[in-house]
Scaffold this motif. Structure first.
Motif, PDB file in Angstrom:
ATOM      1  N   TYR A  62      -1.084  10.558 -18.777  1.00 31.78           N
ATOM      2  CA  TYR A  62      -1.925  11.579 -19.403  1.00 31.78           C
ATOM      3  C   TYR A  62      -2.130  12.818 -18.539  1.00 31.78           C
ATOM      4  N   GLY A  63      -1.673  12.775 -17.297  1.00 40.28           N
ATOM      5  CA  GLY A  63      -1.754  13.956 -16.453  1.00 40.28           C
ATOM      6  C   GLY A  63      -3.149  14.322 -16.000  1.00 40.28           C
ATOM      7  N   VAL A  64      -4.021  13.328 -15.838  1.00 39.99           N
ATOM      8  CA  VAL A  64      -5.391  13.552 -15.361  1.00 39.99           C
ATOM      9  C   VAL A  64      -5.595  12.714 -14.110  1.00 39.99           C
ATOM     10  N   GLU A  65      -5.983  13.354 -13.006  1.00 43.43           N
ATOM     11  CA  GLU A  65      -6.152  12.639 -11.741  1.00 43.43           C
ATOM     12  C   GLU A  65      -7.625  12.358 -11.469  1.00 43.43           C
ATOM     13  N   PRO A  66      -7.984  11.086 -11.315  1.00 41.05           N
ATOM     14  CA  PRO A  66      -9.356  10.736 -10.967  1.00 41.05           C
ATOM     15  C   PRO A  66      -9.590  10.873  -9.464  1.00 41.05           C
ATOM     16  N   ASP A  67     -10.850  10.704  -9.068  1.00 37.69           N
ATOM     17  CA  ASP A  67     -11.175  10.682  -7.639  1.00 37.69           C
ATOM     18  C   ASP A  67     -10.873   9.311  -7.031  1.00 37.69           C
ATOM     19  N   LEU A  68     -11.189   8.265  -7.798  1.00 42.41           N
ATOM     20  CA  LEU A  68     -10.947   6.898  -7.354  1.00 42.41           C
ATOM     21  C   LEU A  68     -10.233   6.128  -8.459  1.00 42.41           C
ATOM     22  N   THR A  69      -9.396   5.201  -8.065  1.00 44.46           N
ATOM     23  CA  THR A  69      -8.651   4.366  -9.007  1.00 44.46           C
ATOM     24  C   THR A  69      -8.803   2.914  -8.599  1.00 44.46           C
ATOM     25  N   THR A  70      -9.050   2.041  -9.576  1.00 46.00           N
ATOM     26  CA  THR A  70      -9.036   0.614  -9.302  1.00 46.00           C
ATOM     27  C   THR A  70      -7.813  -0.006  -9.968  1.00 46.00           C
ATOM     28  N   MET A  71      -7.241  -1.006  -9.315  1.00 44.63           N
ATOM     29  CA  MET A  71      -6.037  -1.660  -9.807  1.00 44.63           C
ATOM     30  C   MET A  71      -6.138  -3.165  -9.642  1.00 44.63           C
ATOM     31  N   MET A  89      -5.055   6.797  -0.012  1.00 44.06           N
ATOM     32  CA  MET A  89      -5.317   5.589   0.773  1.00 44.06           C
ATOM     33  C   MET A  89      -5.771   4.501  -0.187  1.00 44.06           C
ATOM     34  N   VAL A  90      -5.579   3.242   0.204  1.00 40.26           N
ATOM     35  CA  VAL A  90      -5.928   2.136  -0.676  1.00 40.26           C
ATOM     36  C   VAL A  90      -6.503   0.990   0.145  1.00 40.26           C
ATOM     37  N   ARG A  91      -7.470   0.275  -0.437  1.00 41.01           N
ATOM     38  CA  ARG A  91      -8.038  -0.932   0.165  1.00 41.01           C
ATOM     39  C   ARG A  91      -7.751  -2.100  -0.779  1.00 41.01           C
ATOM     40  N   LEU A 116     -12.537  10.150   0.883  1.00 41.71           N
ATOM     41  CA  LEU A 116     -13.398   9.130   0.292  1.00 41.71           C
ATOM     42  C   LEU A 116     -13.128   7.755   0.904  1.00 41.71           C
ATOM     43  N   LEU A 117     -11.869   7.379   0.986  1.00 39.49           N
ATOM     44  CA  LEU A 117     -11.545   6.050   1.514  1.00 39.49           C
ATOM     45  C   LEU A 117     -11.893   5.914   2.988  1.00 39.49           C
ATOM     46  N   GLU A 118     -11.924   7.013   3.711  1.00 37.35           N
ATOM     47  CA  GLU A 118     -12.294   6.924   5.121  1.00 37.35           C
ATOM     48  C   GLU A 118     -13.792   6.708   5.329  1.00 37.35           C
ATOM     49  N   LEU A 119     -14.544   6.629   4.223  1.00 41.76           N
ATOM     50  CA  LEU A 119     -15.943   6.219   4.303  1.00 41.76           C
ATOM     51  C   LEU A 119     -16.084   4.699   4.340  1.00 41.76           C
ATOM     52  N   VAL A 120     -14.997   3.986   4.066  1.00 42.89           N
ATOM     53  CA  VAL A 120     -15.036   2.518   3.993  1.00 42.89           C
ATOM     54  C   VAL A 120     -14.850   1.929   5.390  1.00 42.89           C
ATOM     55  N   ALA A 121     -15.648   0.906   5.708  1.00 35.17           N
ATOM     56  CA  ALA A 121     -15.567   0.239   7.011  1.00 35.17           C
ATOM     57  C   ALA A 121     -14.180  -0.395   7.202  1.00 35.17           C
ATOM     58  N   ALA A 147       0.837  -1.204   0.000  1.00 34.06           N
ATOM     59  CA  ALA A 147       0.000   0.000   0.000  1.00 34.06           C
ATOM     60  C   ALA A 147       0.872   1.254   0.000  1.00 34.06           C
ATOM     61  N   GLU A 148       1.924   1.251   0.781  1.00 36.49           N
ATOM     62  CA  GLU A 148       2.841   2.389   0.832  1.00 36.49           C
ATOM     63  C   GLU A 148       3.458   2.660  -0.540  1.00 36.49           C
ATOM     64  N   GLU A 149       3.814   1.597  -1.253  1.00 35.36           N
ATOM     65  CA  GLU A 149       4.431   1.753  -2.570  1.00 35.36           C
ATOM     66  C   GLU A 149       3.435   2.299  -3.591  1.00 35.36           C
ATOM     67  N   ILE A 150       2.200   1.824  -3.553  1.00 37.67           N
ATOM     68  CA  ILE A 150       1.175   2.333  -4.464  1.00 37.67           C
ATOM     69  C   ILE A 150       0.919   3.812  -4.215  1.00 37.67           C
ATOM     70  N   VAL A 151       0.758   4.175  -2.956  1.00 35.76           N
ATOM     71  CA  VAL A 151       0.500   5.576  -2.598  1.00 35.76           C
ATOM     72  C   VAL A 151       1.677   6.461  -3.013  1.00 35.76           C
ATOM     73  N   ARG A 152       2.881   5.955  -2.866  1.00 36.80           N
ATOM     74  CA  ARG A 152       4.071   6.734  -3.241  1.00 36.80           C
ATOM     75  C   ARG A 152       4.127   6.993  -4.740  1.00 36.80           C
ATOM     76  N   ARG A 153       3.693   6.024  -5.523  1.00 33.52           N
ATOM     77  CA  ARG A 153       3.843   6.114  -6.976  1.00 33.52           C
ATOM     78  C   ARG A 153       2.694   6.842  -7.677  1.00 33.52           C
ATOM     79  N   VAL A 154       1.500   6.835  -7.084  1.00 35.77           N
ATOM     80  CA  VAL A 154       0.317   7.385  -7.758  1.00 35.77           C
ATOM     81  C   VAL A 154      -0.225   8.561  -6.944  1.00 35.77           C
ATOM     82  N   PRO A 155      -0.002   9.803  -7.391  1.00 39.50           N
ATOM     83  CA  PRO A 155      -0.358  10.972  -6.581  1.00 39.50           C
ATOM     84  C   PRO A 155      -1.828  11.060  -6.181  1.00 39.50           C
ATOM     85  N   SER A 156      -2.754  10.568  -7.019  1.00 33.99           N
ATOM     86  CA  SER A 156      -4.178  10.698  -6.690  1.00 33.99           C
ATOM     87  C   SER A 156      -4.620   9.726  -5.614  1.00 33.99           C
ATOM     88  N   VAL A 157      -3.798   8.734  -5.317  1.00 34.74           N
ATOM     89  CA  VAL A 157      -4.161   7.699  -4.337  1.00 34.74           C
ATOM     90  C   VAL A 157      -3.497   8.017  -3.001  1.00 34.74           C
TER      91      VAL A 157
END
Length: 442
Positions: free
Chosen positions: A258-267, A112-114, A286-291, A100-110
């Protein structure tokens, strides 16, 4: 190459008695190309070996995850180290924190990740989260884009649905399908019209930033930027489905390219290094809405499985700037090989590529959407697939899928593919002509 297929045929006959269509995912059945699927015994580097002892140069790579190639020593070592300590605990582990730390480091729009277990889980969870965050019910998807097999997504889907010529799936209630609005990929005006009519009801737009499940179709200039503008203006969320493109086309995924940041990303795929995995992430609020942080429930017994986390992190460790440059050069060479061979034989082809994924559409350029992709010569594709398989080249068994390359592929592999195409294409053209002549005479 003379293939032996007796053991594969025997296994397939047994499999059809035990599993629907003899497979656990539809495109594996080889039905669209009229062959028996090859049952794989092992993979090594850029190659597959089937149960009959045939060796194939692999451009499927488990449909994209194996960007390092089959059984890369660094990935195998990482999995083995975890495996010796156990396979699953149903409790937190350090491996999931590190990935999770690596994903967050690499993708600016992310932020938090579940972690989840599949791309389908990731996309259905992201849509649930978007509906909860906005209080709205409708979503917008694009014709020919495939986001997994959850009910809201099986409306004008691509991938195996298109390959098998299936309609929108039985079993999906009309009430559910009615909440999914569709537009042609790359058609911003159509999306603007949907927002004009339904804007206050739309929770999210979900899109493959590079379509991969109708074949590789890049976004036209301004398309992704337009989706970002429309969703912001309407108070909807923008979801990038990067299950295929995540860390495949760029170090920061397609959104970084492409330089476009979404609100949510799936991987998925690459972040599991070949093991079952999925993830969804985005802005912290947004992610802090998840249980259990918030009220949106989603759970999974094997989510964050330590084996998949270790394989994914080991794979990402191999993907530095030099690795992406190598993949880009090699993929460009393969694309050019297709163009050159087809040009010599006077056959139309439109090779579209983004990073290390490409599709040789047997059609005139450009291919901008699913309707364009469907106009290709599917009969020629079927024969070309068969002839290339006989040459020892393992391609996707669908004209609506992507070729993938890995760090294990070499320039010699690409040259071998070019030589195989030179032999296979004339045979495929002759087969198609005989087929057409036979149909005309009957």
């Amino acid at each position: 190459m003379s293939e032996k297929v007796a053991r594969s045929e025997e296994l397939f006959r047994h499999a059809v008695e035990l599993m629907p269509g003899g497979v656990n995912s539809p495109v594996r059945a080889f039905r669209a190309v009229g062959l028996t699927p090859r049952f794989i015994a092992r993979g090594e580097g850029a190659y597959l070996y089937d149960v009959d002892g045939n060796r194939y140069l692999d451009y499927v790579l488990s449909w994209g995850p194996l960007i390092a190639g089959h059984a890369h020593p660094h990935v195998v070592r990482a999995v083995r180290e975890v495996l010796e300590r156990g396979t699953s605990f149903g409790a937190p582990t350090e491996e999931e924190v590190l990935l999770a730390e690596e994903i967050v480091r690499r993708v600016p729009s992310v932020e938090m990740v579940r972690m989840v277990n599949s791309g389908t889980e990731a996309t259905m969870s992201a849509v649930r989260l978007a509906r909860a965050a906005t209080g709205r019910r409708r979503i917008v998807k694009f014709v020919g884009c495939y986001h997994g097999h959850a009910d809201p997504f099986l409306v004008q889907a691509g991938s195996g649905v298109a390959t098998l010529s299936l309609p929108d799936s039985p079993g999906v209630p009309g009430e559910t399908a009615g909440l999914t609005l569709t537009a042609p990929f790359n058609d911003l005006a159509a999306v603007e019209e949907l927002f004009r009519r339904f804007g206050e009801e739309i929770a999210a737009v979900i899109v493959e930033p590079v379509a991969g499940n109708m074949g590789v179709v890049p976004p036209v200039p301004g398309f992704l930027e337009g989706l970002r503008r429309l969703t912001r203006e309407a108070g909807a969320l923008l979801i990038f489905d990067e299950v295929m493109t995540g860390f495949r086309v760029h170090a920061a995924s397609a959104q970084g390219l492409y330089g476009v940041e979404p609100d949510l990303t799936t991987m998925g795929k690459v972040i599991g290094g070949g093991l079952p995995v999925g993830a969804y992430g985005g802005r912290r609020e947004l992610l802090e809405l998840v249980a259990p942080a918030g009220p949106v429930y989603q759970a999974g017994t094997l989510s964050g499985n330590p084996l998949a986390m270790a394989a994914g992190r080991a794979t990402l460790e191999l993907l530095d700037a030099e690795a992406y440059a190598y993949l880009d050069r090699l993929s460009a060479r393969l694309a050019e090989a297709y163009r050159e061979v087809f040009a010599r034989h006077g056959v139309p082809i439109c090779v579209q590529r983004v990073g290390s994924m490409l599709t040789p559409f047997l059609a005139e350029c450009p291919v901008r959407n699913f309707e364009d992709a469907r106009r290709q010569d599917l009969a020629l594709f079927r024969h070309l697939f068969r002839e290339m398989l006989a040459e020892g080249i393992y391609l996707p068994a669908s004209a609506f899928e992507a070729h993938f390359l890995s760090l294990a592929h070499t320039e010699d592999d690409v040259e071998r593919t070019r030589e195989a195409l030179e032999r296979a294409l004339p045979r495929a053209l002759a087969q198609r002509k005989r087929e057409a002549d036979g149909s005309a005479s009957s």
